[in-house]
Design a protein around this motif. Structure first.
Motif, PDB file in Angstrom:
ATOM      1  N   UNK B 383      14.445 -33.762 -31.616  1.00 55.24           N
ATOM      2  CA  UNK B 383      13.679 -34.444 -32.672  1.00 55.24           C
ATOM      3  C   UNK B 383      14.603 -35.305 -33.528  1.00 55.24           C
ATOM      4  N   UNK B 384      15.743 -34.721 -33.914  1.00 53.65           N
ATOM      5  CA  UNK B 384      16.709 -35.484 -34.713  1.00 53.65           C
ATOM      6  C   UNK B 384      17.196 -36.700 -33.951  1.00 53.65           C
ATOM      7  N   UNK B 385      17.454 -36.518 -32.648  1.00 51.48           N
ATOM      8  CA  UNK B 385      17.952 -37.617 -31.825  1.00 51.48           C
ATOM      9  C   UNK B 385      16.926 -38.731 -31.709  1.00 51.48           C
ATOM     10  N   UNK B 386      15.658 -38.363 -31.499  1.00 51.88           N
ATOM     11  CA  UNK B 386      14.603 -39.379 -31.401  1.00 51.88           C
ATOM     12  C   UNK B 386      14.479 -40.132 -32.719  1.00 51.88           C
ATOM     13  N   UNK B 387      14.642 -39.394 -33.812  1.00 50.52           N
ATOM     14  CA  UNK B 387      14.565 -40.022 -35.121  1.00 50.52           C
ATOM     15  C   UNK B 387      15.737 -40.991 -35.306  1.00 50.52           C
ATOM     16  N   UNK B 388      16.891 -40.597 -34.782  1.00 48.50           N
ATOM     17  CA  UNK B 388      18.086 -41.447 -34.881  1.00 48.50           C
ATOM     18  C   UNK B 388      17.872 -42.742 -34.105  1.00 48.50           C
ATOM     19  N   UNK B 389      17.248 -42.618 -32.924  1.00 50.08           N
ATOM     20  CA  UNK B 389      16.963 -43.807 -32.124  1.00 50.08           C
ATOM     21  C   UNK B 389      15.939 -44.680 -32.840  1.00 50.08           C
ATOM     22  N   UNK B 390      14.984 -44.010 -33.494  1.00 49.93           N
ATOM     23  CA  UNK B 390      13.957 -44.753 -34.205  1.00 49.93           C
ATOM     24  C   UNK B 390      12.676 -44.855 -33.417  1.00 49.93           C
ATOM     25  N   UNK B 391      12.317 -43.773 -32.721  1.00 52.32           N
ATOM     26  CA  UNK B 391      11.052 -43.753 -31.978  1.00 52.32           C
ATOM     27  C   UNK B 391       9.880 -43.579 -32.948  1.00 52.32           C
ATOM     28  N   UNK B 392       8.734 -44.187 -32.657  1.00 45.71           N
ATOM     29  CA  UNK B 392       7.583 -44.046 -33.546  1.00 45.71           C
ATOM     30  C   UNK B 392       7.239 -42.570 -33.776  1.00 45.71           C
ATOM     31  N   UNK B 393       6.627 -42.283 -34.903  1.00 48.16           N
ATOM     32  CA  UNK B 393       6.253 -40.938 -35.353  1.00 48.16           C
ATOM     33  C   UNK B 393       7.434 -40.132 -35.870  1.00 48.16           C
ATOM     34  N   UNK B 394       8.628 -40.752 -35.914  1.00 44.94           N
ATOM     35  CA  UNK B 394       9.743 -40.059 -36.567  1.00 44.94           C
ATOM     36  C   UNK B 394      10.170 -40.872 -37.786  1.00 44.94           C
ATOM     37  N   UNK B 395      10.905 -40.202 -38.688  1.00 43.95           N
ATOM     38  CA  UNK B 395      11.322 -40.860 -39.922  1.00 43.95           C
ATOM     39  C   UNK B 395      12.195 -42.075 -39.633  1.00 43.95           C
ATOM     40  N   UNK B 396      13.024 -41.960 -38.579  1.00 42.35           N
ATOM     41  CA  UNK B 396      13.937 -43.064 -38.254  1.00 42.35           C
ATOM     42  C   UNK B 396      13.193 -44.348 -37.952  1.00 42.35           C
TER      43      UNK B 396
END
Lengths: 117, 492
Positions: B383-396
């Motif tokens: 989850x953190x990694x996806x957020x780091x990438x900036x995938x939709x539905x994450x804070x990133x």
């Protein structure tokens, strides 16, 4: 420009650059800290000299004096000196620990040991 | 009665708790105190934010000495928001710290560890809340000195050299800031930031003001770890104890970014900082290089903590890009990313902390098959990694989206490309880990599987926060845009 009249600033710049140069160029961890100290001392002088007011007296309230020097920079720099002492102490403590762990205080030696791991 | 004293309590409570922690000395007591004090600070910062929402800016004068002679705390949206980030992260990570620190640090120095933690928290909160330039320097040194100590407590001997290197570069940075403040004091005769801002208007076009600004920017650049002044950061984060990496990565550089914004926007004013001085051009170039180069270097790291440290440098590039746009939208994106990055890096470093607790290593090669042995921990990492990438539905995604929109608004297409390229590079280095953990070969059977609950719960808290703030942006983006307005309005 009055070059000689600004001699305090020339001293500041000279000290600052000397200290900075020692920090960057020296490979000995203790010498780096000495350089850092010189660098900080130059800033202390910068602050102290800015507190001087032309023809100002010692900032203690007296009846026959109207112009006083500004005592605030001195107070500030007392705090900064304390910070500097703490930094030096911590830095030297780290050097002691580094020497216990690596048996050396030379940057090149330490790098070589880490790479060989 | 007590609500009027909250600004002082925010700093005084952790400051007084630090020596108490030293006296208690026993690991459990020291940990409990740290956790409780972090929690109290969090409540105080929430209460402060509530007060600001209700009645606007808070001015607090110590001992009733009116500014500019007394030291004043000046709290508006911008710093209340940063206070909230710092205290929330400290609280969550301190839950995690109990087991993690117990396994990484010897029992007799754990009391000292928590003392340094509380001092670091005090420093970070003090920097954020104060309205006095010299006060800021003192708090900066309190937080820096204690973070050198925290980093040096890592159990690898490289932690010592990392802490030493950070000490040298951090002190140079702090001294530059001191010179900058000194030059501004010479020019204006005041240390109160609001007062300084008003007096600077008349004398802004002088060499002293420009030199002071340059010293402050470079000094803060060192503290922020802005490319190319970032060299202290990778080792410091890689070899520090796991809890410290999570705490510092999520807070220390954020607070330094806040200080830069405060000086640029509230003290010097935007016309001087981004108009008269060529800072915008410099920041856009350095920010872009930071995003691209640090992300690329991160791909080649075998130590995952080091990989995340390089990724942090890249994220700082995004923050700086937002500032360089010099628009309210860009600043909103920066402030939003400040918050979201704290969430994602917190979650990722906590996941690595769990892995380090179980395996005693965070090298990529040791992670084979870990996705099945530690599914919950790897879940946080994913989850953190996806957020780091900036995938939709994450804070990133939210912060990248705001940043891209802000860049498009200015018509800076190359910046948009840099942001997208940064995301693609992030995808590569995050994927390497996921691939090894789920598709890689399992090493010989290792006993035990998951990390203990006291470590998983805080990690999941942050992971869920990543998802929550990826879907509900009213709170994070709302406050961020308010804070950006405050900074832009010139009326802090």
């Amino acid at each position: 420009m009055n070059v000689a009249g600004l001699y305090n600033y020339w001293i500041v710049i000279l000290l600052m650059m000397t200290g900075f140069y020692v920090v960057i160029s020296s490979g000995n961890l203790v010498k780096k800290i000495i350089g850092l100290n010189l660098f900080q001392a130059s800033v202390f002088i910068l602050y102290i000299s800015m507190g001087k007011v032309m023809n100002g007296a010692v900032p203690i309230l007296r009846e026959d004096v109207t112009t006083y020097s500004n005592p605030l920079p001195h107070v500030l720099i007392l705090t900064a000196i304390v910070v500097g002492v703490a930094t030096t102490a911590l830095g030297l403590a780290l050097v002691v620990r580094i020497r216990e762990a690596y048996g050396s205080v030379e940057e090149d030696d330490i790098h070589r040991q880490d790479e060989s791991l | 009665m007590i609500s009027a004293q909250l600004p002082a309590l925010q700093v005084v409570v952790p400051l007084l708790a630090a020596p108490l922690c030293l006296i208690l000395h026993r690991p459990f007591a020291a940990w409990l105190l740290t956790f409780v004090v972090s929690g109290i600070s969090l409540l105080v910062s929430i209460a402060l934010l509530g007060q600001i929402l209700e009645q606007g800016v808070i001015d607090y004068t110590f001992g009733g000495w009116a500014a500019p002679f007394g030291i004043a705390y000046h709290i508006d949206f911008a710093n209340a928001y940063v206070l909230l980030i710092v205290t929330a992260i400290s609280t969550v990570v301190s839950i995690f710290a109990k087991r993690s620190v117990a396994s990484e640090i010897e029992a007799h120095s754990q009391g000292l560890f928590y003392t340094a933690w509380l001092l670091c928290l005090t420093g970070l909160l003090g920097i954020t809340i104060t309205g006095d330039a010299f006060n800021l320097f003192v708090f900066l040194e309190i937080s820096s000195l204690s973070s050198y100590v925290l980093i040096a407590m890592g159990n690898d001997r490289k932690a010592l050299t990392a802490a030493y290197q950070y000490l040298i570069m951090g002190t140079i940075g702090a001294t530059f800031i001191l010179i900058g403040i000194g030059l501004l004091y010479m020019l204006t005769g005041t240390l109160n930031m609001l007062d300084m801002a008003q007096r600077l208007i008349a004398v802004a076009d002088s060499r002293t003001a420009r030199t002071g600004f340059a010293f402050l920017t470079v000094g803060l650049g060192l503290k922020i770890a802005l490319f190319p002044l970032h060299l202290w950061l990778p080792n410091a984060y890689a070899y520090a104890p796991s809890a410290v990496s999570a705490f510092l990565a999520a807070t220390a550089t954020k607070v330094a970014v806040y200080v830069l914004l405060r000086f640029m926007f509230s003290v010097f004013g935007i016309d001087f900082a981004l108009g008269a001085m060529p800072l915008s051009t410099m920041l856009v170039v350095l920010g872009s290089v930071a995003v691209l180069s640090a992300s690329t270097v991160a791909i080649f790291q075998h130590n995952l903590k080091r990989m995340l440290a390089y990724s942090s440098i890249a994220q700082i590039g995004y923050l700086v890009l937002g500032v360089s746009l010099a628009t309210p939208a860009g600043l909103t994106a920066t402030l939003l990313h400040l918050f979201n990055h704290a969430l994602m890096k917190g979650a990722l470093f906590l996941a690595l902390g769990c892995i380090a607790w179980r395996l005693g290593s965070v090298r990529l090669g040791d992670l084979g098959g870990l996705g099945y042995r530690m599914p919950w921990t790897m879940g946080v990492f994913v989850i953190g990694g996806l957020s780091l990438i900036g995938l939709p539905l994450t804070a990133g995604f939210i912060s990248k989206w705001y940043l891209v929109l802000a860049a498009v608004e200015r018509g800076w297409w190359p910046v948009v490309l840099v942001i997208i390229a940064g995301s693609l590079l992030a995808m590569i280095y995050v994927w390497r880990v996921i691939e090894t953990a789920y598709l890689g070969k399992t090493k010989e059977a290792v006993s035990g599987t998951e990390a203990p609950l006291s470590m998983l719960v805080p990690a999941w808290l942050l992971a869920i926060a990543n998802l929550y703030f990826g879907m509900h942006t009213e709170l994070s983006a709302g406050i961020a845009s308010q804070a950006a307005m405050v900074l832009f309005g010139g009326q802090p």
